[in-house]
Design a protein around this motif. Structure first.
Motif, PDB file in Angstrom:
ATOM      1  N   VAL A  71       0.856  -1.179   0.000  1.00  0.00           N
ATOM      2  CA  VAL A  71       0.000   0.000   0.000  1.00  0.00           C
ATOM      3  C   VAL A  71       0.893   1.230   0.000  1.00  0.00           C
ATOM      4  CG1 VAL A  71      -0.214   0.087   2.537  1.00  0.00           C
ATOM      5  CG2 VAL A  71      -1.969   1.160   1.084  1.00  0.00           C
ATOM      6  N   ILE A  72       0.505   2.248  -0.775  1.00  0.00           N
ATOM      7  CA  ILE A  72       1.262   3.494  -0.887  1.00  0.00           C
ATOM      8  C   ILE A  72       0.365   4.626  -0.424  1.00  0.00           C
ATOM      9  CG2 ILE A  72       2.543   5.037  -2.427  1.00  0.00           C
ATOM     10  CD1 ILE A  72       2.874   2.593  -4.312  1.00  0.00           C
ATOM     11  N   PHE A  95       8.845   7.121  -0.908  1.00  0.00           N
ATOM     12  CA  PHE A  95       9.034   7.048  -2.352  1.00  0.00           C
ATOM     13  C   PHE A  95       9.139   8.427  -3.008  1.00  0.00           C
ATOM     14  CE2 PHE A  95       6.448   2.850  -2.383  1.00  0.00           C
ATOM     15  CZ  PHE A  95       7.569   2.140  -1.984  1.00  0.00           C
ATOM     16  N   GLY A  96       8.346   9.381  -2.555  1.00  0.00           N
ATOM     17  CA  GLY A  96       8.353  10.694  -3.180  1.00  0.00           C
ATOM     18  C   GLY A  96       7.477  11.656  -2.398  1.00  0.00           C
ATOM     19  N   LYS A  97       7.616  12.945  -2.672  1.00  0.00           N
ATOM     20  CA  LYS A  97       6.772  13.938  -2.010  1.00  0.00           C
ATOM     21  C   LYS A  97       6.142  14.856  -3.057  1.00  0.00           C
ATOM     22  CE  LYS A  97      10.333  17.462  -1.086  1.00  0.00           C
ATOM     23  NZ  LYS A  97      10.968  18.287  -0.038  1.00  0.00           N
ATOM     24  N   VAL A  98       4.974  15.389  -2.710  1.00  0.00           N
ATOM     25  CA  VAL A  98       4.238  16.223  -3.653  1.00  0.00           C
ATOM     26  C   VAL A  98       3.539  17.342  -2.893  1.00  0.00           C
ATOM     27  CG1 VAL A  98       2.153  14.793  -3.548  1.00  0.00           C
ATOM     28  CG2 VAL A  98       2.583  16.184  -5.572  1.00  0.00           C
ATOM     29  N   GLY A  99       3.453  18.500  -3.515  1.00  0.00           N
ATOM     30  CA  GLY A  99       2.770  19.641  -2.932  1.00  0.00           C
ATOM     31  C   GLY A  99       1.471  19.932  -3.652  1.00  0.00           C
ATOM     32  N   VAL A 100       0.726  20.890  -3.135  1.00  0.00           N
ATOM     33  CA  VAL A 100      -0.560  21.279  -3.703  1.00  0.00           C
ATOM     34  C   VAL A 100      -0.347  22.357  -4.759  1.00  0.00           C
ATOM     35  CG1 VAL A 100      -2.843  22.237  -3.199  1.00  0.00           C
ATOM     36  CG2 VAL A 100      -1.733  20.692  -1.559  1.00  0.00           C
ATOM     37  N   GLY A 101      -0.985  22.171  -5.906  1.00  0.00           N
ATOM     38  CA  GLY A 101      -0.861  23.112  -7.006  1.00  0.00           C
ATOM     39  C   GLY A 101      -2.180  23.740  -7.379  1.00  0.00           C
ATOM     40  N   VAL A 102      -2.117  24.576  -8.424  1.00  0.00           N
ATOM     41  CA  VAL A 102      -3.280  25.337  -8.895  1.00  0.00           C
ATOM     42  C   VAL A 102      -3.410  25.125 -10.397  1.00  0.00           C
ATOM     43  CG1 VAL A 102      -4.317  27.636  -9.098  1.00  0.00           C
ATOM     44  CG2 VAL A 102      -2.883  27.076  -7.111  1.00  0.00           C
ATOM     45  N   ALA A 103      -4.629  24.908 -10.861  1.00  0.00           N
ATOM     46  CA  ALA A 103      -4.881  24.777 -12.298  1.00  0.00           C
ATOM     47  C   ALA A 103      -6.013  25.709 -12.698  1.00  0.00           C
ATOM     48  CB  ALA A 103      -5.229  23.337 -12.667  1.00  0.00           C
ATOM     49  N   VAL A 104      -5.927  26.240 -13.923  1.00  0.00           N
ATOM     50  CA  VAL A 104      -6.957  27.116 -14.480  1.00  0.00           C
ATOM     51  C   VAL A 104      -7.210  26.685 -15.921  1.00  0.00           C
ATOM     52  CG1 VAL A 104      -6.383  29.068 -12.984  1.00  0.00           C
ATOM     53  CG2 VAL A 104      -5.236  28.822 -15.192  1.00  0.00           C
ATOM     54  N   ALA A 105      -8.192  27.301 -16.552  1.00  0.00           N
ATOM     55  CA  ALA A 105      -8.499  26.991 -17.939  1.00  0.00           C
ATOM     56  C   ALA A 105      -7.326  27.374 -18.842  1.00  0.00           C
ATOM     57  CB  ALA A 105      -9.762  27.730 -18.382  1.00  0.00           C
ATOM     58  N   TYR A 210       4.804  10.444   0.259  1.00  0.00           N
ATOM     59  CA  TYR A 210       4.168   9.152   0.001  1.00  0.00           C
ATOM     60  C   TYR A 210       5.190   8.040   0.209  1.00  0.00           C
ATOM     61  CZ  TYR A 210      -0.225  11.045  -1.546  1.00  0.00           C
ATOM     62  OH  TYR A 210      -1.451  11.674  -1.561  1.00  0.00           O
ATOM     63  N   ALA A 211       4.763   7.026   0.906  1.00  0.00           N
ATOM     64  CA  ALA A 211       5.639   5.904   1.225  1.00  0.00           C
ATOM     65  C   ALA A 211       4.880   4.602   0.995  1.00  0.00           C
ATOM     66  CB  ALA A 211       6.113   5.987   2.678  1.00  0.00           C
ATOM     67  N   GLY A 212       5.634   3.528   0.895  1.00  0.00           N
ATOM     68  CA  GLY A 212       5.034   2.209   0.723  1.00  0.00           C
ATOM     69  C   GLY A 212       5.233   1.370   1.965  1.00  0.00           C
ATOM     70  N   ALA A 213       4.364   0.395   2.127  1.00  0.00           N
ATOM     71  CA  ALA A 213       4.489  -0.550   3.241  1.00  0.00           C
ATOM     72  C   ALA A 213       3.947  -1.904   2.801  1.00  0.00           C
ATOM     73  CB  ALA A 213       3.737  -0.054   4.469  1.00  0.00           C
ATOM     74  N   LEU A 214       4.504  -2.934   3.377  1.00  0.00           N
ATOM     75  CA  LEU A 214       4.090  -4.302   3.071  1.00  0.00           C
ATOM     76  C   LEU A 214       2.889  -4.725   3.915  1.00  0.00           C
ATOM     77  CD1 LEU A 214       7.494  -6.222   2.978  1.00  0.00           C
ATOM     78  CD2 LEU A 214       6.145  -5.439   1.020  1.00  0.00           C
ATOM     79  N   SER A 215       2.075  -5.574   3.327  1.00  0.00           N
ATOM     80  CA  SER A 215       1.015  -6.215   4.091  1.00  0.00           C
ATOM     81  C   SER A 215       1.616  -7.306   4.971  1.00  0.00           C
ATOM     82  CB  SER A 215       0.010  -6.848   3.132  1.00  0.00           C
ATOM     83  OG  SER A 215      -0.833  -7.756   3.818  1.00  0.00           O
ATOM     84  N   PRO A 216       1.123  -7.481   6.188  1.00  0.00           N
ATOM     85  CA  PRO A 216       1.570  -8.608   7.018  1.00  0.00           C
ATOM     86  C   PRO A 216       1.260  -9.956   6.362  1.00  0.00           C
ATOM     87  CG  PRO A 216       0.377  -6.984   8.332  1.00  0.00           C
ATOM     88  CD  PRO A 216       0.168  -6.613   6.899  1.00  0.00           C
ATOM     89  N   LEU A 227       9.465  -4.773  -5.755  1.00  0.00           N
ATOM     90  CA  LEU A 227       8.734  -3.582  -6.205  1.00  0.00           C
ATOM     91  C   LEU A 227       9.024  -2.393  -5.294  1.00  0.00           C
ATOM     92  CD1 LEU A 227       6.829  -2.215  -8.109  1.00  0.00           C
ATOM     93  CD2 LEU A 227       4.895  -3.190  -6.843  1.00  0.00           C
ATOM     94  N   MET A 228       9.090  -2.630  -3.997  1.00  0.00           N
ATOM     95  CA  MET A 228       9.423  -1.551  -3.064  1.00  0.00           C
ATOM     96  C   MET A 228      10.797  -0.968  -3.384  1.00  0.00           C
ATOM     97  SD  MET A 228       7.145  -1.130  -0.342  1.00  0.00           S
ATOM     98  CE  MET A 228       8.047  -0.980   1.210  1.00  0.00           C
ATOM     99  N   ALA A 229      11.762  -1.843  -3.690  1.00  0.00           N
ATOM    100  CA  ALA A 229      13.109  -1.382  -4.022  1.00  0.00           C
ATOM    101  C   ALA A 229      13.096  -0.553  -5.298  1.00  0.00           C
ATOM    102  CB  ALA A 229      14.046  -2.577  -4.174  1.00  0.00           C
ATOM    103  N   ALA A 230      12.317  -0.984  -6.287  1.00  0.00           N
ATOM    104  CA  ALA A 230      12.239  -0.247  -7.544  1.00  0.00           C
ATOM    105  C   ALA A 230      11.616   1.132  -7.344  1.00  0.00           C
ATOM    106  CB  ALA A 230      11.435  -1.041  -8.567  1.00  0.00           C
ATOM    107  N   LEU A 231      10.584   1.204  -6.515  1.00  0.00           N
ATOM    108  CA  LEU A 231       9.885   2.466  -6.302  1.00  0.00           C
ATOM    109  C   LEU A 231      10.699   3.461  -5.479  1.00  0.00           C
ATOM    110  CD1 LEU A 231       6.311   1.060  -5.684  1.00  0.00           C
ATOM    111  CD2 LEU A 231       6.969   2.629  -7.519  1.00  0.00           C
ATOM    112  N   SER A 232      11.651   2.971  -4.699  1.00  0.00           N
ATOM    113  CA  SER A 232      12.476   3.867  -3.892  1.00  0.00           C
ATOM    114  C   SER A 232      13.832   4.144  -4.539  1.00  0.00           C
ATOM    115  CB  SER A 232      12.690   3.270  -2.494  1.00  0.00           C
ATOM    116  OG  SER A 232      13.375   2.026  -2.568  1.00  0.00           O
ATOM    117  N   ASN A 233      14.077   3.574  -5.723  1.00  0.00           N
ATOM    118  CA  ASN A 233      15.366   3.749  -6.398  1.00  0.00           C
ATOM    119  C   ASN A 233      15.484   5.164  -6.961  1.00  0.00           C
ATOM    120  OD1 ASN A 233      17.465   3.537  -8.600  1.00  0.00           O
ATOM    121  ND2 ASN A 233      17.519   1.441  -7.819  1.00  0.00           N
TER     122      ASN A 233
END
Length: 248
Positions: A71-72, A95-105, A210-216, A227-233
């Motif tokens: 789950v991410i 895995f990565g970070k993201v901020g809030v942006g603005v969109a217009v027409a 955003y980060a990933g974690a394994l299911s128990p 997949l976790m290794a690929a996403l954090s590479n």
């Protein structure tokens, strides 16, 4: 070159038998997963299914016992889920970070969002503003509602708010229901029929890691770790940047 390097690393480090993985991800990170998935599947032989939802909805799905392998989600959500035993706490990896942006027409002039006061005037002057419904559990929607309160404009924004229950708030700008859309940058950039106007000013910006974690109960721990290794590479940095995210 970076993509070829990543594929080479995967082939060397994870020569495991093919497995099928189920990934649950918040919408803001889904574009990155989809961009790298074909290379991952080709390199490892694993097959991956991806489902996305709001952070709140995914957290509830895990609490309801839904099966998954990875789950991410924002790190704050994962920490709560780890405390409940819903994910493996020691497996959490950013895995990565993201901020809030603005969109217009597309045809709209560039809005004044370079300062907090400019943003405030722009929002008050807009006919309608679209953002994710906070009640749906979307990270950006919860933050935007709090930002309106912080700016002292919550009452004025309430009648002009176009609330989106999942999906892309920029679609409401594209179809004319709203003049402005506020959401995490990676999701705004998914709508080519609007103009990405930029990020919120630094003083009111909200970065989500955003980060990933394994299911128990992950069906194949080795495949999930691959997949976790690929996403954090760090080889994924160009994909992160293209999709409006940054290295955490």
């Amino acid at each position: 070159m970076m993509r070829l390097l990543l594929v080479s690393l995967l082939l060397t480090a994870f020569p495991a038998a093919a497995d099928t993985l189920k990934v649950l991800t918040g919408g803001a990170f889904k574009p990155v997963v989809m961009d790298m998935l074909a290379d991952f599947e080709k390199a490892t032989g694993h097959q991956v299914t991806v489902q996305n939802d709001t952070a709140g909805a995914l957290s509830q799905r895990l609490r309801s016992g839904e099966a998954f392998d990875i789950v991410i989600l924002p790190t704050t959500n994962l920490e709560s889920l780890a405390a409940e035993g819903r994910v493996v706490g020691g497996s959490i990896k950013p895995f990565g970070k993201v901020g809030v942006g603005v969109a217009v027409a597309l045809a709209a002039p560039q809005p004044d969002i370079g300062s907090v006061e400019g943003l405030r005037r722009t929002l008050l002057g807009a006919r309608a503003v679209a953002y994710i419904d906070p009640a749906s559990g979307g990270t950006s929607g919860i933050y935007v509602a709090k930002m309106f309160e912080r700016l002292g404009i919550a009452a004025e924004m309430r009648p002009k708010s176009v609330l989106v229950r999942g999906g892309l708030s920029a679609d409401k700008v594209a179809n004319g229901e709203a003049e402005i859309a506020l959401q995490q940058a990676s999701e705004l950039r998914l709508v080519p029929s609007v103009k990405f106007a930029g990020m919120l000013p630094a003083d009111v910006q909200n970065w989500t890691v955003y980060a990933g974690a394994l299911s128990p109960a992950a069906r194949s721990k080795d495949a999930a770790l691959a997949l976790m290794a690929a996403l954090s590479n760090r080889a994924l940095e160009p994909i992160l940047n293209k999709r409006g995210l940054e290295v955490p």
